[in-house]
Design a protein around this motif. Structure first.
Motif, PDB file in Angstrom:
ATOM      1  N   TYR A 191       0.844  -1.211   0.000  1.00 32.50           N
ATOM      2  CA  TYR A 191       0.000   0.000   0.000  1.00 32.50           C
ATOM      3  C   TYR A 191       0.871   1.250   0.000  1.00 32.50           C
ATOM      4  O   TYR A 191       0.642   2.182  -0.787  1.00 32.50           O
ATOM      5  CB  TYR A 191      -0.934  -0.043   1.215  1.00 32.50           C
ATOM      6  CG  TYR A 191      -1.719   1.223   1.473  1.00 32.50           C
ATOM      7  CD1 TYR A 191      -2.424   1.854   0.455  1.00 32.50           C
ATOM      8  CD2 TYR A 191      -1.778   1.782   2.755  1.00 32.50           C
ATOM      9  CE1 TYR A 191      -3.158   3.005   0.691  1.00 32.50           C
ATOM     10  CE2 TYR A 191      -2.515   2.928   3.001  1.00 32.50           C
ATOM     11  CZ  TYR A 191      -3.198   3.543   1.967  1.00 32.50           C
ATOM     12  OH  TYR A 191      -3.926   4.678   2.214  1.00 32.50           O
ATOM     13  N   ASP A 192       1.889   1.283   0.863  1.00 34.02           N
ATOM     14  CA  ASP A 192       2.787   2.445   0.922  1.00 34.02           C
ATOM     15  C   ASP A 192       3.385   2.726  -0.453  1.00 34.02           C
ATOM     16  O   ASP A 192       3.480   3.875  -0.891  1.00 34.02           O
ATOM     17  CB  ASP A 192       3.958   2.196   1.889  1.00 34.02           C
ATOM     18  CG  ASP A 192       3.501   1.981   3.327  1.00 34.02           C
ATOM     19  OD1 ASP A 192       2.381   2.405   3.665  1.00 34.02           O
ATOM     20  OD2 ASP A 192       4.274   1.386   4.118  1.00 34.02           O
ATOM     21  N   TRP A 235       0.783   4.061  -2.939  1.00 38.67           N
ATOM     22  CA  TRP A 235       0.410   5.404  -2.478  1.00 38.67           C
ATOM     23  C   TRP A 235       1.504   6.405  -2.856  1.00 38.67           C
ATOM     24  O   TRP A 235       1.234   7.430  -3.495  1.00 38.67           O
ATOM     25  CB  TRP A 235       0.203   5.364  -0.958  1.00 38.67           C
ATOM     26  CG  TRP A 235      -0.040   6.700  -0.350  1.00 38.67           C
ATOM     27  CD1 TRP A 235       0.903   7.584   0.080  1.00 38.67           C
ATOM     28  CD2 TRP A 235      -1.305   7.336  -0.135  1.00 38.67           C
ATOM     29  NE1 TRP A 235       0.316   8.724   0.561  1.00 38.67           N
ATOM     30  CE2 TRP A 235      -1.044   8.602   0.437  1.00 38.67           C
ATOM     31  CE3 TRP A 235      -2.626   6.962  -0.365  1.00 38.67           C
ATOM     32  CZ2 TRP A 235      -2.060   9.494   0.792  1.00 38.67           C
ATOM     33  CZ3 TRP A 235      -3.643   7.856  -0.019  1.00 38.67           C
ATOM     34  CH2 TRP A 235      -3.360   9.093   0.544  1.00 38.67           C
ATOM     35  N   LEU A 263      -4.271  12.517  -4.560  1.00 37.26           N
ATOM     36  CA  LEU A 263      -3.811  11.241  -5.088  1.00 37.26           C
ATOM     37  C   LEU A 263      -4.191  11.195  -6.571  1.00 37.26           C
ATOM     38  O   LEU A 263      -5.355  11.391  -6.921  1.00 37.26           O
ATOM     39  CB  LEU A 263      -4.514  10.120  -4.322  1.00 37.26           C
ATOM     40  CG  LEU A 263      -3.886   8.743  -4.362  1.00 37.26           C
ATOM     41  CD1 LEU A 263      -2.525   8.769  -3.675  1.00 37.26           C
ATOM     42  CD2 LEU A 263      -4.794   7.738  -3.677  1.00 37.26           C
ATOM     43  N   THR A 278      -3.867   3.292  -9.421  1.00 33.53           N
ATOM     44  CA  THR A 278      -4.951   3.754  -8.558  1.00 33.53           C
ATOM     45  C   THR A 278      -6.226   3.686  -9.398  1.00 33.53           C
ATOM     46  O   THR A 278      -6.251   4.161 -10.528  1.00 33.53           O
ATOM     47  CB  THR A 278      -4.728   5.200  -8.100  1.00 33.53           C
ATOM     48  OG1 THR A 278      -4.309   5.963  -9.232  1.00 33.53           O
ATOM     49  CG2 THR A 278      -3.685   5.284  -7.005  1.00 33.53           C
ATOM     50  N   LYS A 292      -3.907   9.241   4.111  1.00 37.75           N
ATOM     51  CA  LYS A 292      -3.518   7.841   4.050  1.00 37.75           C
ATOM     52  C   LYS A 292      -4.212   7.020   5.137  1.00 37.75           C
ATOM     53  O   LYS A 292      -4.379   7.479   6.260  1.00 37.75           O
ATOM     54  CB  LYS A 292      -1.996   7.733   4.192  1.00 37.75           C
ATOM     55  CG  LYS A 292      -1.499   6.472   3.565  1.00 37.75           C
ATOM     56  CD  LYS A 292       0.007   6.445   3.489  1.00 37.75           C
ATOM     57  CE  LYS A 292       0.401   5.026   3.151  1.00 37.75           C
ATOM     58  NZ  LYS A 292       1.775   4.754   3.506  1.00 37.75           N
TER      59      LYS A 292
END
Ligand code: SF4
Lengths: 201, 466
Positions: free
Chosen positions: B7-8, B11, B26, B125, B164
C-alpha cells in the motif's frame, strides 16, 4: 455547500448498529438523476408501510423528532454502498449532524461534501448522548464545530476529533474542486512525470 | 530507506500534492463509471463548464439498471432506469470517455469489465462511484469506492483528496480444504473482524491460501474488503496476475510490457514493513459458510445453527433480534434445515467464469428443487465463454434461467427482485434488509454452495455432494 458552524437542535436516537445505506435510502430511489428530493424517502422501509402510511413507532415519525437535526446512532453507521444518495437524503430531511462510535469510510467522506458533520465519539459518550436524545423535543443538543464539542441538554460536554482540512471546508462551505484546481500546476507536473515513468498507464 | 508495505509503495507513487496537514491529492490512473452514481457528477461539470480532465483514463459501462432478460434489445421498460442509462449514453459521448453500451458484447458489471479488458493493471490507482471497486485490488492496484461528489472531483481533476489509511494484514495460511472457496475465505474474514473491523485500513491479503487462488478468486476476496469496512483490499501481483493481464486489449504490449513488468515485480510488502493490525486465519480451518442475518458479519459454517441473540453483546443483541425476525429464523435451527425459494448466481463477487464453472460442476446432470434459479454472468464475454465451454447447457438442463450480463438481483434495481418473504441463496455480497427486494431474505454463499442449495431446496453443505 451550506456552511456548518454551530448547531442547536433536537437529536433523534437510533441505537441500532450497522445501519446500512440500503436502510438509509433504498435503491428504488437511486434512479433519480437529481441530487435533491430524497428526504421524504430517508429510512423509507423503516419509516413507511407498503401502502405509504407511516409506521408510528419509527423515531422520525414521532412528533418529538419530526424536526430532528441530529441523529445519535449505533456503531458502524452508513456501512454498505458508496451511494451519495444516503447523505443527500439525510441532508434533505434536515439532519445536519450524525453521532456514532464509528462510520463507514465512504459514507463518512460523503457527509462532508454535503454539509453534514459526522461525529465519532467513544461508546461511553455516545451512551450519554443517546440517553439525552431519548428525552425528546425539549432536550436540545448543542454542536460547536469550531470548538469541536457536543453538549447535552444538561450541559455535559464532549470533545470530538475532526480532520482539520475537512473542518475548514465545512466551516467555510468550500467547494473541493475549486480548491484542487488551484493546485493544477502540481497535478500537471505529476502527470508529466508519471507518464514518463509509467507510459503504459 | 525504511521498509514499505505494498500500500505504501502504490500510495507514494501517486501523490501529486501533499499539504502540511497530510492531506494529499492522489493521482487516479483509472476512473470507472456506471449509470447510478454518475449523472449528478456529469451534471455538475456541465453546470460549472468543466471538462473531463483525462477522458482516455475514464471508462463507462451501464450495469445496475440494465435488464438481463434475453429480450433486452427492445429497451428498458422502467422509465427512470431508462433515463439513467440514456443519461450515461449521452454523458459518455459528450465528454468523450471510453464506453461499452448495453448492445456491446463486452458490456457487463463494471468491476468485471475493467479487469477483463485490461484497464485494471498492477500498481494503479482505480476509483469508481461504487463501493465494490475494492475488487480491482486483486491486481495489486489501490482501488476504492467513492461518492458522487468525488466522482465529479476525479472527472474534473483526475485526483482525489485523500489522507492515508492505516495498514492491515490479513494472512490466510496453509491450504483450503475441498469445497472451500475464495468466497468462504472472504466471508470468514468478515465473520472474524466484523463489518467495522477494517474501518480506517487498507487490507493486504497474503499467505499461501491467497497465493494459491486464481485471479477470479482473488477478485472475490478483495471485492468484499468493503464489507469488512476497509477502504481497499490488496493482493501483491505475481505470475498469476501477470499471466491474467497479458494480452488483454488494454494491457501494455512489447517494450512497454517489459517495462511495466519490471515495475510490477517491485510491488510487494518489504520484509520488515510494519502493519498496524494483523489478522491470521488458518486455511484448513475455513469451512463453507453462509450468512444467517442481515449483515455480512453474520457468518457461520454451514454445519452450524442459528444463533441466539442473547449470545451477543452491546447493540448487536438488538440487531440480531431484528435480523432473525426479518429473516424468519429461530435460534437453534440447523442452517441446513433452512428452505430456499430462489438461487441467484452472479454479481461482481461471483459472476466470473470460474464461478460459473464451480456451479456447473455441482449442477451437472441434476435438476433444481427451488422455485426459481438464475445465473447472470458478469459480462457478455463471460457469457460467451460459458456457452463455448458447455456450461450454459448444464445450467439450462438443470432448470436455471441463463441471463444476459448485469448487476441483476445483487441489488435488484432492475426487475430481477425477490418478493416479500422470498428466501434466496445468493452469491452476491450484501444481505442487507431489502437489498434483493422489499422484505426479501438473503443468504450469502459461494457459487458451489448456491448450486448445492438449488438442487436440494435447502441450504446445503456442498462437501456432501462432492
Ligand atoms: S454486482 Fe452488485 S455489488 Fe457489484 S457493482 Fe453491481 S450492484 Fe454493486
Amino acid at each position: 455547500m451550506d456552511k456548518f458552524d454551530k448547531l442547536s437542535g433536537i437529536a433523534a436516537p437510533m441505537p441500532l448498529v450497522n445501519i446500512d445505506t440500503d436502510m438509509i435510502i433504498p435503491k428504488v430511489f437511486l434512479k433519480s438523476i437529481a441530487r435533491t428530493g430524497f428526504g421524504k424517502n430517508l429510512f423509507d422501509e423503516m419509516r413507511y408501510n407498503r401502502d405509504g402510511s407511516e409506521i408510528p413507532d419509527f423515531v422520525l415519525n414521532q412528533p418529538a423528532y419530526r424536526a430532528a437535526q441530529i441523529l445519535v446512532a449505533g456503531d458502524n453507521f452508513g456501512c454498505g454502498s458508496s451511494r451519495e444518495h444516503a447523505p443527500w437524503a439525510i441532508a434533505d430531511f434536515g439532519i445536519k449532524c450524525v453521532i456514532s462510535t464509528s462510520f463507514a469510510d465512504i459514507f463518512y467522506n460523503n457527509c462532508f461534501k454535503n454539509g453534514i458533520l459526522p461525529i465519532v465519539l467513544p461508546q461511553e459518550a455516545v451512551d450519554v448522548l443517546m440517553k439525552d436524545a431519548e428525552k425528546g423535543a425539549n432536550a436540545r443538543m448543542e454542536i460547536d464545530l469550531e470548538a469541536q464539542t457536543v453538549t447535552t441538554s444538561e450541559g455535559e460536554s464532549f470533545s470530538f476529533e475532526v480532520d482539520s482540512f475537512k473542518k475548514h471546508c465545512l466551516m467555510n462551505g468550500l467547494d473541493d474542486i475549486d480548491l484542487t484546481l488551484e493546485k493544477g500546476a502540481a497535478i500537471d507536473r505529476f502527470e508529466a512525470q508519471a507518464t514518463q515513468a509509467r507510459p503504459w498507464v | 530507506m525504511s521498509p514499505k508495505t505494498l500500500y505504501d509503495k502504490i500510495w507514494d507513487a501517486h501523490v501529486a500534492h501533499e499539504s502540511d496537514d497530510g492531506t494529499c491529492l492522489l493521482y487516479i490512473d483509472r476512473h470507472l463509471v456506471h449509470e447510478v452514481t454518475s449523472p449528478q457528477a456529469f451534471e455538475g461539470l456541465r453546470m460549472t463548464g468543466r471538462k473531463v480532465r483525462a477522458p482516455e483514463k475514464t471508462i463507462a459501462v451501464p450495469d445496475h439498471n440494465v435488464p438481463t432478460t434475453l429480450d433486452r434489445a427492445k429497451g428498458i421498460e422502467n422509465e427512470e432506469s431508462r433515463i439513467q442509462v440514456e443519461a450515461l449514453d449521452k454523458n459518455a459521448k459528450e465528454f468523450g470517455v471510453h464506453y461499452y453500451p448495453v448492445s456491446d458484447v463486452r458490456q457487463g458489471i463494471v468491476h468485471i469489465v475493467g479487469p477483463e479488458q485490461g484497464w485494471t493493471l498492477p500498481g494503479m490507482t482505480v476509483v469508481c462511484g461504487d463501493s465494490h471497486t475494492a475488487t480491482h485490488g486483486a491486481f495489486g492496484a489501490l482501488a476504492h469506492g467513492i461518492g458522487t461528489s468525488e466522482v465529479e472531483h476525479v472527472l474534473a481533476t483526475q485526483t482525489l483528496i485523500q489522507k492515508k489509511s492505516k495498514n492491515m494484514k490479513v494472512e490466510i495460511t496453509g491450504k483450503l480444504k475441498p469445497g472451500v472457496t475464495a468466497k468462504d475465505i472472504t466471508l470468514a474474514v468478515i465473520g472474524e473482524t466484523g463489518t467495522a473491523g477494517g474501518t480506517g485500513y487498507v487490507i493486504e491479503y497474503c499467505g499461501e491460501a491467497i497465493r494459491d487462488l486464481s485471479m477470479e478468486g482473488r477478485m472475490t476476496v478483495c471485492n468484499m474488503a468493503i464489507e469488512g469496512g476497509a477502504r481497499a483490499g490488496l493482493i501483491a501481483p505475481d505470475e498469476t496476475t501477470f499471466q491474467y493481464v497479458k494480452g488483454r486489449p488494454h494491457a501494455p504490449k512489447g517494450a512497454q510490457w517489459e517495462a511495466a513488468l519490471n515495475w510490477w515485480k517491485t510491488l510487494y510488502t518489504d520484509e520488515d514493513a510494519v502493519f498496524d493490525k494483523v489478522v491470521t486465519l488458518k486455511g484448513e480451518d475455513i469451512q463453507p459458510v453462509v450468512t444467517w442475518g442481515t449483515s455480512p458479519e453474520d457468518v457461520l459454517p454451514i454445519t452450524g445453527v442459528v444463533p441466539d441473540p442473547a449470545s451477543f453483546t452491546g447493540g448487536k443483541v438488538e440487531a440480531a433480534k431484528r435480523s432473525l425476525e426479518y429473516m424468519g429464523l429461530t435460534p437453534g435451527q440447523k442452517l441446513t434445515d433452512i428452505e430456499i425459494d430462489t438461487v441467484f448466481i452472479g454479481s461482481c463477487t461471483n459472476g466470473r467464469i470460474e464461478d460459473l464453472r464451480a456451479a456447473a460442476a455441482v449442477l451437472k446432470g441434476k435438476k433444481i428443487a427451488v422455485k426459481r434459479a438464475m445465473i447472470v454472468p458478469g459480462s457478455g464475454l463471460v457469457r460467451a465463454q460459458a456457452e463455448e465451454e458447455g456450461l450454459a447447457d448444464i445450467f439450462k438442463e438443470a432448470g436455471f434461467e441463463w441471463r444476459l450480463a448485469g448487476c441483476s438481483m445483487c441489488l435488484a434495481m432492475n426487475p430481477d427482485q425477490l418478493s416479500e418473504g422470498e428466501r434466496c441463496a445468493a452469491t452476491s455480497n450484501r444481505n442487507f434488509e431489502g437489498r434483493q427486494g422489499y422484505k426479501g431474505r438473503t443468504h450469502l454463499v459461494s457459487p458451489a454452495m448456491a448450486a448445492a442449495a438449488a438442487i436440494t431446496g435447502k441450504l446445503t453443505d456442498v462437501r456432501e455432494m462432492m
